[in-house]
Design an enzyme around this catalytic site. Structure first.
Site, PDB file in Angstrom:
ATOM      1  N   HIS A  22      20.885  24.976  13.864  1.00  0.00           N
ATOM      2  CA  HIS A  22      20.663  25.401  14.993  1.00  0.00           C
ATOM      3  C   HIS A  22      21.241  26.726  15.419  1.00  0.00           C
ATOM      4  O   HIS A  22      21.603  27.057  16.483  1.00  0.00           O
ATOM      5  CB  HIS A  22      21.171  24.352  16.036  1.00  0.00           C
ATOM      6  CG  HIS A  22      20.353  23.248  16.194  1.00  0.00           C
ATOM      7  ND1 HIS A  22      19.264  23.196  16.856  1.00  0.00           N
ATOM      8  CD2 HIS A  22      20.518  21.880  16.092  1.00  0.00           C
ATOM      9  CE1 HIS A  22      18.666  21.719  16.809  1.00  0.00           C
ATOM     10  NE2 HIS A  22      19.482  21.235  16.455  1.00  0.00           N
ATOM     11  N   ARG A  31      25.599  22.614   7.095  1.00  0.00           N
ATOM     12  CA  ARG A  31      24.536  21.635   7.562  1.00  0.00           C
ATOM     13  C   ARG A  31      23.073  22.598   7.474  1.00  0.00           C
ATOM     14  O   ARG A  31      22.987  23.542   7.886  1.00  0.00           O
ATOM     15  CB  ARG A  31      24.506  21.505   9.160  1.00  0.00           C
ATOM     16  CG  ARG A  31      23.358  20.548   9.562  1.00  0.00           C
ATOM     17  CD  ARG A  31      23.562  19.610  11.017  1.00  0.00           C
ATOM     18  NE  ARG A  31      23.444  20.872  12.179  1.00  0.00           N
ATOM     19  CZ  ARG A  31      23.385  20.291  13.474  1.00  0.00           C
ATOM     20  NH1 ARG A  31      23.589  19.082  13.628  1.00  0.00           N
ATOM     21  NH2 ARG A  31      23.661  21.322  14.302  1.00  0.00           N
ATOM     22  N   ASP A  79      24.368  25.502  -5.058  1.00  0.00           N
ATOM     23  CA  ASP A  79      24.261  26.499  -6.006  1.00  0.00           C
ATOM     24  C   ASP A  79      25.187  27.636  -5.340  1.00  0.00           C
ATOM     25  O   ASP A  79      25.863  28.477  -5.977  1.00  0.00           O
ATOM     26  CB  ASP A  79      22.796  27.219  -6.402  1.00  0.00           C
ATOM     27  CG  ASP A  79      22.004  26.495  -7.452  1.00  0.00           C
ATOM     28  OD1 ASP A  79      22.501  25.685  -7.722  1.00  0.00           O
ATOM     29  OD2 ASP A  79      20.892  26.648  -7.556  1.00  0.00           O
ATOM     30  N   GLU A 120      20.421  10.524  14.263  1.00  0.00           N
ATOM     31  CA  GLU A 120      20.472  10.831  15.622  1.00  0.00           C
ATOM     32  C   GLU A 120      19.001  10.622  16.262  1.00  0.00           C
ATOM     33  O   GLU A 120      18.495  11.408  16.674  1.00  0.00           O
ATOM     34  CB  GLU A 120      20.704  12.436  15.632  1.00  0.00           C
ATOM     35  CG  GLU A 120      19.995  13.189  14.603  1.00  0.00           C
ATOM     36  CD  GLU A 120      20.379  14.576  14.241  1.00  0.00           C
ATOM     37  OE1 GLU A 120      21.145  15.025  15.368  1.00  0.00           O
ATOM     38  OE2 GLU A 120      20.061  15.431  13.508  1.00  0.00           O
ATOM     39  N   ASP A 138      20.740  14.522  20.092  1.00  0.00           N
ATOM     40  CA  ASP A 138      19.478  14.335  19.734  1.00  0.00           C
ATOM     41  C   ASP A 138      19.097  12.811  19.878  1.00  0.00           C
ATOM     42  O   ASP A 138      18.111  12.122  20.086  1.00  0.00           O
ATOM     43  CB  ASP A 138      19.229  14.651  18.366  1.00  0.00           C
ATOM     44  CG  ASP A 138      18.758  16.022  18.114  1.00  0.00           C
ATOM     45  OD1 ASP A 138      17.592  16.495  18.593  1.00  0.00           O
ATOM     46  OD2 ASP A 138      19.394  16.781  17.414  1.00  0.00           O
TER      47      ASP A 138
HETATM   48  C1  3PY Z   1      23.389  16.419  17.868  1.00  0.00           C
HETATM   49  O1  3PY Z   1      24.278  16.057  18.798  1.00  0.00           O
HETATM   50  O2  3PY Z   1      22.211  15.955  17.932  1.00  0.00           O
HETATM   51  C2  3PY Z   1      23.915  17.225  16.700  1.00  0.00           C
HETATM   52  O3  3PY Z   1      23.200  17.149  15.914  1.00  0.00           O
HETATM   53  C3  3PY Z   1      25.319  17.732  16.787  1.00  0.00           C
HETATM   54  O4  3PY Z   1      25.328  18.868  16.529  1.00  0.00           O
HETATM   55 MG    MG Z   2      21.160  16.773  16.262  1.00  0.00          MG
END
Ligand code: 3PY
Ligand code: MG
Length: 237
Positions: free
Chosen positions: A28, A53, A67, A132, A158
Site C-alpha cells: 500500500h 510486505r 535476492d 484478512e 481488510d
Molecule cells: C489490514 O489491516 O488489512 C492490513 O493489511 C494491515 O496493514
Molecule cells: Mg490488509
C-alpha cells in the site's frame, strides 16, 4: 513500526528509535524495488528486524525480495492453504521449491561471497502470511498448519471490509473474529501478529498474546507531530 513513506531517510530515523521491527510496506505504499532497497540499506546497520510486505502473493515478487536480502516476508491476502503452500515453495530452492538461482548477483547471498548461501537460504527465510478475509478466516487452521508458514498476521482493516464493516476494524464482530483467528493460530503453535489500529489496540493485542504487533506508521508519526506543533504554536494544543 510500519514504514509507508517509502523513504530511506524515514526508515533510518525509525531504525534509530529502538523498535523491535520495522515493516517495509510495498502493498500500500509507493515503493519501487529501488526505494525498497534504499530502505533496507539505510536500516541494515541497526539492530532492528526487517519485515518486507510484498505487494501481492506471487512467486516472482518473493524471489526479488529474497535476492535483495529481505528474508522475512509478509504476504498479504492469503486465503487458502494452497496459496500458503505456493508461497512456501516460492521461498525455497529446488527440490523443496521453485525459487530461481542467482546468488552471485544477489545482495541476500552477499553477492556470491557467501559460499553456503544456496544451501542455507531456505532456513534463513521467515514466511509470514496475512489473514484478512472471511475466506482466510474460514481456512485459518489449515493455513496455519502448512509447513514453512512460520507465523500468521491479522489485517483488521481488510478483515473488517470482508465482513461488511468497511472502515470499522474495531467493530465488535471483527474483534470477535480476530479472537477466533488468534485461537486457531495458537492451536497450530505458531506466533500470531497483528496490525494495531492505535496504541490502545496495540497494548490490548500484546496482552491478548499477540507476539508481534505494529504500534503505528511513519506517516501517522509525521501527522501527529505536525498537528502537535501547530496546536502548540497556534494555542490549540
Ligand atoms: C489490514 O489491516 O488489512 C492490513 O493489511 C494491515 O496493514
Ligand atoms: Mg490488509
Amino acid at each position: 513500526m510500519w514504514q509507508a513513506l517509502a523513504n530511506g531517510y524515514a526508515a533510518e530515523i525509525c531504525a534509530r528509535q529502538g523498535f523491535d521491527w520495522l515493516l517495509l510496506d510495498v502493498e500500500h505504499s509507493p515503493n519501487t524495488l529501488q526505494t525498497l532497497l534504499a530502505q533496507a540499506q539505510a536500516i541494515a546497520p541497526f539492530p532492528v528486524e526487517v519485515i518486507a510486505r510484498v505487494p501481492f502473493g506471487e512467486p516472482v515478487a518473493l524471489k526479488q525480495y529474497l535476492d535483495m536480502g529481505l528474508h522475512t516476508l509478509l504476504v498479504p491476502m492469503v486465503d487458502t492453504a494452497e496459496h500458503a503452500r505456493a508461497m512456501v515453495r516460492a521461498c525455497r530452492y529446488p527440490p523443496h521449491g521453485i525459487r530461481g538461482v542467482s546468488s552471485a548477483t544477489s545482495r541476500g547471498a552477499n553477492f556470491g561471497s557467501d559460499a553456503n548461501y544456496l544451501h542455507e537460504a531456505n532456513d534463513k527465510v521467515t514466511l509470514i502470511v496475512q489473514i484478512e478475509s472471511t475466506t482466510g478466516l474460514a481456512n485459518i487452521a489449515e493455513i496455519a498448519a502448512v509447513e514453512g508458514v512460520d507465523a500468521l498476521f491479522i489485517g483488521p482493516s481488510d478483515l473488517a471490509a470482508s465482513m461488511g464493516h468497511l472502515g470499522q476494524p474495531t467493530h465488535p464482530a471483527v474483534v470477535e473474529a480476530i479472537a477466533t483467528a488468534k485461537a486457531a493460530i495458537d492451536g497450530a503453535g505458531k506466533p500470531a501478529g497483528i496490525f494495531a489500529v492505535n496504541p490502545e489496540h496495540a497494548r490490548q493485542s500484546i496482552a491478548a498474546g499477540f507476539r508481534f504487533v505494529s504500534v503505528g506508521t511513519d506517516i501517522g508519526l509525521l501527522i501527529s507531530g505536525a498537528q502537535k506543533v501547530l496546536g502548540e504554536v497556534r494555542g490549540q494544543g
